[in-house]
Motif scaffolding. Structure first.
Motif, PDB file in Angstrom:
ATOM      1  N   GLN A 259      -5.562 -24.802 -56.730  1.00 34.80           N
ATOM      2  CA  GLN A 259      -4.503 -23.972 -57.289  1.00 34.80           C
ATOM      3  C   GLN A 259      -4.878 -22.496 -57.255  1.00 34.80           C
ATOM      4  O   GLN A 259      -4.579 -21.728 -58.174  1.00 34.80           O
ATOM      5  N   GLY A 260      -5.594 -22.107 -56.200  1.00 33.14           N
ATOM      6  CA  GLY A 260      -5.985 -20.714 -56.048  1.00 33.14           C
ATOM      7  C   GLY A 260      -7.160 -20.295 -56.912  1.00 33.14           C
ATOM      8  O   GLY A 260      -7.526 -19.114 -56.919  1.00 33.14           O
ATOM      9  N   LYS A 261      -7.771 -21.237 -57.617  1.00 31.76           N
ATOM     10  CA  LYS A 261      -8.907 -20.933 -58.470  1.00 31.76           C
ATOM     11  C   LYS A 261     -10.121 -21.714 -57.993  1.00 31.76           C
ATOM     12  O   LYS A 261      -9.998 -22.852 -57.552  1.00 31.76           O
ATOM     13  N   LYS A 262     -11.286 -21.089 -58.119  1.00 31.98           N
ATOM     14  CA  LYS A 262     -12.521 -21.691 -57.626  1.00 31.98           C
ATOM     15  C   LYS A 262     -13.283 -22.356 -58.771  1.00 31.98           C
ATOM     16  O   LYS A 262     -13.260 -21.903 -59.914  1.00 31.98           O
ATOM     17  N   ILE A 263     -13.985 -23.433 -58.414  1.00 32.91           N
ATOM     18  CA  ILE A 263     -14.878 -24.140 -59.341  1.00 32.91           C
ATOM     19  C   ILE A 263     -16.178 -24.412 -58.608  1.00 32.91           C
ATOM     20  O   ILE A 263     -16.178 -24.929 -57.487  1.00 32.91           O
ATOM     21  N   THR A 264     -17.302 -24.076 -59.241  1.00 40.13           N
ATOM     22  CA  THR A 264     -18.624 -24.328 -58.663  1.00 40.13           C
ATOM     23  C   THR A 264     -19.221 -25.561 -59.320  1.00 40.13           C
ATOM     24  O   THR A 264     -19.232 -25.674 -60.555  1.00 40.13           O
ATOM     25  N   PHE A 265     -19.715 -26.480 -58.490  1.00 38.81           N
ATOM     26  CA  PHE A 265     -20.282 -27.736 -58.987  1.00 38.81           C
ATOM     27  C   PHE A 265     -21.775 -27.789 -58.672  1.00 38.81           C
ATOM     28  O   PHE A 265     -22.213 -27.422 -57.571  1.00 38.81           O
ATOM     29  N   LEU A 266     -22.543 -28.273 -59.647  1.00 36.33           N
ATOM     30  CA  LEU A 266     -23.956 -28.579 -59.452  1.00 36.33           C
ATOM     31  C   LEU A 266     -24.118 -30.079 -59.606  1.00 36.33           C
ATOM     32  O   LEU A 266     -23.707 -30.649 -60.615  1.00 36.33           O
ATOM     33  N   ASP A 267     -24.714 -30.704 -58.611  1.00 39.18           N
ATOM     34  CA  ASP A 267     -24.911 -32.155 -58.634  1.00 39.18           C
ATOM     35  C   ASP A 267     -26.359 -32.439 -58.988  1.00 39.18           C
ATOM     36  O   ASP A 267     -27.257 -32.288 -58.161  1.00 39.18           O
ATOM     37  N   THR A 268     -26.612 -32.849 -60.233  1.00 36.32           N
ATOM     38  CA  THR A 268     -27.978 -33.188 -60.646  1.00 36.32           C
ATOM     39  C   THR A 268     -28.232 -34.666 -60.410  1.00 36.32           C
ATOM     40  O   THR A 268     -27.346 -35.487 -60.590  1.00 36.32           O
ATOM     41  N   PRO A 269     -29.434 -35.049 -59.998  1.00 37.16           N
ATOM     42  CA  PRO A 269     -29.730 -36.459 -59.742  1.00 37.16           C
ATOM     43  C   PRO A 269     -29.622 -37.287 -61.009  1.00 37.16           C
ATOM     44  O   PRO A 269     -29.887 -36.833 -62.114  1.00 37.16           O
ATOM     45  N   GLY A 270     -29.258 -38.546 -60.834  1.00 43.71           N
ATOM     46  CA  GLY A 270     -29.095 -39.424 -61.980  1.00 43.71           C
ATOM     47  C   GLY A 270     -30.324 -40.236 -62.307  1.00 43.71           C
ATOM     48  O   GLY A 270     -30.409 -40.808 -63.384  1.00 43.71           O
ATOM     49  N   HIS A 271     -31.294 -40.324 -61.385  1.00 43.43           N
ATOM     50  CA  HIS A 271     -32.495 -41.101 -61.659  1.00 43.43           C
ATOM     51  C   HIS A 271     -33.289 -40.443 -62.771  1.00 43.43           C
ATOM     52  O   HIS A 271     -33.398 -39.222 -62.846  1.00 43.43           O
TER      53      HIS A 271
END
Length: 710
Positions: A259-271
């Motif tokens: 929708q014209g807006k940015k989101i930054t994602f960090l993927d941390t490990p689950g182990h």
């Protein structure tokens, strides 16, 4: 040459001044006290050598000579003379400023008087002594104006054994100084240029030029609950196929637009082995998305991720994944998380719950909308017009590109060709690209980018900052490197306490499993190191001799040969010279791409290194009825076996009134005159023990052997 006459001083008589000129020839010698001769005028002359320096001669300074200044002469200031201030003269203690034992500041205490007190010591006791965080014993002694032996003695009183060059911390120095009557204060570390620049700038909340920025979201949750698949559905790219075992091995940073807006994602490990990496992800995040599988419910890693997010004081959005499965139960998940104070909004709480299916793409848009709504409530700000500031998410060394780092710009704008400092590493950005591999010339706030041009690989989690020029970058890097070396030196040269001495004396009985770790990225090294450290026990200790990123080389093999270590490669392989060196030296090199396999193998290796566990098995008991003397001052005991069976191969305890007086092995076991292997209960026998000749009638003997349990 005319013969020179030697002058023999006349013996001193009562009333005669020592060293006075004798009477002339022909003068009447009387017993009356002769008056002291008037002083003769003498021309000025430069000062001569110390009095008495040339004994026995008639020349100046001679022993008892005629000329003034001799040993005991009439010249004022001689040894024992009448001049005040001389050694042993009429002025006690040498009170003249600067004299031997005088009161001049810094003077050395003299033998004849109280000596001078150092003015500097008095001042140092009255004013606090500023000490650095780490110093040597010598530096502390100089700061206090005392001898090093005094400091060493005081340290020993406090149970610390240290040499004059030993490094001690401020806390230890403060205790020593307080015991000696000094007050101390710790020197405040000087800010480097980058820190001073940062301190002078306003925070984003107070900056009038700050504008809204995209939120940084961390994906957290239990292993295999679908975090990477959820992020894959959001990004519409397949990342999970690149991960070994389907488990994320290091942090990835990605940015999406909706929708014209940015989101930054960090993927941390689950182990659970990646606890430290998950905590680092929460430090740079604005809000956390907790992924919980609807069929499994809350798991241990779920609670762990939840606690990290709470510690970071960030809002939490719960994504209930795998709702497409038949055995899914979203309500059970809500009930379980409510016990951890994550009460759903529909239950009157503040936590947003979104049921999703990463595999089918169900409710992905709704999840993103909730993220944007929460981000608007947070009112996230950043100033894009200032120099960039951010955090290192991941770092590694690439063979072709050299050191590279994934960074997240938190404030300001990062431009190509900027000079940056990341921890103790500096560099100039040579290339910059986003998560999709596109080349960038600038990166605005909340943008994750991969940069090249650093001089070395920074530590994951380090703060990076743009500085004005290369000179500043180098100075900041050198100063921080020096501080890191100082901290490392402090850890390596910690003073030896009495408790440590006892443990180190017994350290020869403690086995070590020496390892050399090489991994593809820094984050993996941190996770492996933390997991291995938890495996150390009192019997077997894990010692990591070296760790680094990149392939396994000859230097790693050489270190393993010299120290008897095992090389662990995580997602890396040896180069050709390293492989040849390992094969020729028979070095054990192991390769892994999933961490829990590595940990399981190390556990197995440690179990093999542990000393076997033995359990005692009692064979029988016997009582001494008679004691027999044998040649060579040896003894034999005539016994009755009271219980079980005694053997010649077992171990024996001699018990006297319930106390063990000896423990040893059987030397001979006989029945009548025949050697036997064993004797059963109810029979008599004769026995002698190795190195024991003190049997007494009534002693009880316990026979036993040890069996290996593990």
């Amino acid at each position: 040459m005319p013969e020179q006459k030697r002058f023999d001083p006349a013996p001193a008589r009562p009333g005669r001044i020592p060293g006075a000129v004798p009477p002339a020839e022909g003068a009447e010698d009387t017993d009356e006290a002769a008056p002291a001769p008037p002083p003769r005028p003498r021309p000025a002359r430069p000062p001569g050598p110390p009095a008495g320096a040339r004994p026995g001669g008639a020349r100046p300074g001679g022993f008892g000579g005629q000329r003034p200044g001799g040993f005991g002469g009439a010249r004022p200031g001689g040894f024992g003379g009448q001049r005040p201030g001389g050694f042993g003269g009429q002025r006690p203690g040498g009170a003249r400023p600067g004299g031997f034992g005088g009161q001049r500041p810094g003077g050395r205490p003299g033998p004849g008087g109280p000596g001078g007190a150092r003015a500097s010591t008095v001042d140092r006791r009255l004013t606090p002594i500023v000490l650095p965080p780490v110093m040597s014993v010598k530096d502390l002694a100089e700061a206090m104006g005392l001898g090093a032996a005094v400091i060493v003695a005081e340290l020993m009183k406090n149970g610390i054994m240290a040499t004059i060059n030993q490094q001690i911390d401020f806390e230890t120095a403060a205790v020593v100084a307080t015991d000696l009557g000094y007050t101390t204060e710790e020197a405040k570390p000087e800010m480097d240029a980058a820190q001073a620049q940062l301190a002078a700038e306003l925070p984003p909340e107070q900056d009038p030029q700050a504008v809204n920025r995209p939120p940084v979201v961390t994906i957290m949750g239990h292993v295999d609950h679908g975090k990477t698949k959820l992020l894959d559905a959001i990004r519409s790219t397949n990342v999970v196929a690149q991960e070994a075992g389907g488990i994320t091995q290091h942090i990835g940073a990605y940015q999406v637009e909706i929708q014209g807006k940015k989101i930054t994602f960090l993927d941390t490990p689950g182990h659970e082995a990646f606890t430290a990496m998950r905590a680092r992800g929460a430090q740079v995040t604005d809000l956390a998305v907790l992924v919980v599988a609807a069929d499994d419910g809350v798991m241990p890693q779920t609670v762990e991720a939840l606690n990290h997010a709470k510690a970071a004081n960030v809002p939490i959005i719960v994504a209930i994944n795998k709702i497409d499965k038949e055995d899914s139960n979203p309500e059970r998940v809500k009930t379980q998380l409510a016990e951890h104070n994550l009460v759903p909004v529909e239950w009157g709480g503040e936590t947003e719950y979104v049921p999703v299916s990463a595999r089918q793409g169900t409710n992905i848009d709704k999840l993103l909308e909730v993220i944007l709504i929460v981000a608007e409530l947070l009112a996230l700000k950043a100033n894009p017009h200032r120099q960039a500031l951010g955090a290192v998410i991941e770092a590694e060394r690439d063979k072709a590109r050299g050191p590279i780092a994934t960074v997240l710009v938190q404030n300001g704008t990062l431009n190509l060709r900027d000079y940056v400092v990341a921890g103790a590493v500096w560099g100039r950005i040579r290339a910059m690209q986003d998560d999709k591999g596109r080349r960038l010339r600038k990166a605005e706030p909340a943008t994750p980018v991969e940069i090249q041009g650093l001089a070395d690989v920074p530590m994951a989690g380090d703060t990076f900052q743009v500085v004005p020029d290369e000179k500043t970058a180098r100075e900041v890097s050198e100063k921080r490197s020096h501080q890191q070396r100082l901290n490392t030196l402090m850890q390596q040269t910690r003073p030896l306490t009495l408790e440590d001495m006892f443990s180190q004396i017994n350290a020869g009985k403690v086995k070590e499993l020496r390892l050399i770790l090489k991994a593809d990225v820094r984050g993996s090294l941190e996770a492996i190191r933390q997991s291995l450290n938890t495996l150390s026990t009192a019997a077997v200790q894990i010692k990591i001799l070296h760790e680094g990123t990149g392939g396994i080389g000859e230097s790693d093999v050489s270190l393993a040969v010299a120290s008897g270590a095992i090389i662990i490669g995580f997602n890396v392989r040896p180069d050709v010279p390293g492989k040849r060196a390992a094969e020729s030296a028979h070095v054990d090199v192991r390769f892994y791409n999933i961490i829990y396999n590595l940990v399981d193998d190390i556990k197995a290796a440690m179990a093999g290194m542990l000393d076997p566990t033995y359990k005692e098995q009692t064979e029988g008991f016997a009582t001494v009825r008679e004691v027999f003397r044998l040649p060579r001052n040896e003894q034999a005991a005539g016994m009755m076996v009271t219980d079980g069976k005694i053997t010649r191969t077992g171990t024996v305890r001699v018990l006297r009134n319930g106390t063990v007086v000896h423990e040893g092995t059987v030397k001979a076991l006989k029945r009548f005159k025949d050697d036997v292997r064993d004797v059963a209960a109810g029979y008599e026998c004769g026995l002698s023990l190795e190195n024991f000749n003190d049997f007494q009638v009534g002693d009880n003997l316990e026979f036993y052997h040890k069996e290996r349990v593990s």
